[in-house]
Write an enzyme that holds these catalytic residues in place. Sequence first.
Site, PDB file in Angstrom:
ATOM      1  N   SER A 141      23.935  22.020  28.086  1.00  0.00           N
ATOM      2  CA  SER A 141      24.232  22.094  29.510  1.00  0.00           C
ATOM      3  C   SER A 141      25.298  21.053  29.814  1.00  0.00           C
ATOM      4  O   SER A 141      25.519  20.123  29.021  1.00  0.00           O
ATOM      5  CB  SER A 141      22.960  21.797  30.324  1.00  0.00           C
ATOM      6  OG  SER A 141      23.257  21.530  31.678  1.00  0.00           O
ATOM      7  N   TYR A 154      15.274  16.596  32.353  1.00  0.00           N
ATOM      8  CA  TYR A 154      16.129  17.704  31.913  1.00  0.00           C
ATOM      9  C   TYR A 154      17.403  17.158  31.281  1.00  0.00           C
ATOM     10  O   TYR A 154      17.832  17.609  30.214  1.00  0.00           O
ATOM     11  CB  TYR A 154      16.467  18.598  33.107  1.00  0.00           C
ATOM     12  CG  TYR A 154      17.262  19.834  32.751  1.00  0.00           C
ATOM     13  CD1 TYR A 154      16.631  20.995  32.338  1.00  0.00           C
ATOM     14  CD2 TYR A 154      18.656  19.843  32.843  1.00  0.00           C
ATOM     15  CE1 TYR A 154      17.360  22.133  32.013  1.00  0.00           C
ATOM     16  CE2 TYR A 154      19.392  20.968  32.517  1.00  0.00           C
ATOM     17  CZ  TYR A 154      18.734  22.108  32.106  1.00  0.00           C
ATOM     18  OH  TYR A 154      19.467  23.232  31.780  1.00  0.00           O
TER      19      TYR A 154
END
Length: 251
Positions: A141, A154
């Site tokens: 990501s 995350y």
Amino acid sequence: MRGKVALVTGAGMGMGRATAELFARSGASVLVVDWDPPAGRAVSEALNDAGHDTIFCAADVSRSADAERMVRTAVDAWGRLDCAVNNAGVSLDPQPIENFEEAEFDRIISVNLKGVLLCLKFEIQQMLRQGTPASIVNIGSVRSVRAQWGGAVYTAAKHGVVGLTKTAALENARRGIRVNGVLPGGIETPMVQQGRRQRGESVEDMADRISAVGRLGAPDEVAQASLWLCSDAASYVTGQQIAVDGGYLVR
């Protein structure tokens, strides 16, 4: 990709589904892996109905037995595994570190980081047994390289995915296995749509905030990067991270 066998985790929706579909259209036999049987099976059945060669495998990548079984399923069906896209992941609503519950930490880390490690373990074992060139793509990501308020766990997990990718690439560079990463930015997936609805944010506002080109990306654009990295066209590329983010990281 004709004649190759591919494995895609988290293939029941979003970027994983787009990746499985693109690999199948490009000629690969595809193992569609997801922990949601109805979603994953629907993807596989639709591709088979269109004349492609796929099998669905229900698996939770955070469980060692499941990760091993999914690789074995591909090998039992097609005799080999040439490439894998480790895409499965989960997210939580943003919240500051002091509010995080231990159970939430465990869930994010077990799927987004441990899951990638387990997939790598069993994929690499099989690829080494074959002794033929192979390729793995881990989906990270933009949070793999840039922090976000409220996304501590995350962000930590996705940073870890880059570490795993680089290490696996280094360990296997002379053993015929290339390992690379794709770092999606703002991609119009069901997960992103849900978050946008919860924030009451429009597509235009979100795109202006997170994309230099002024729009969100499509899942297929992430899939295209994974396809190239798994193809022979990228035979001299390993240990790299390709951001598919509309220029977010250069702003």
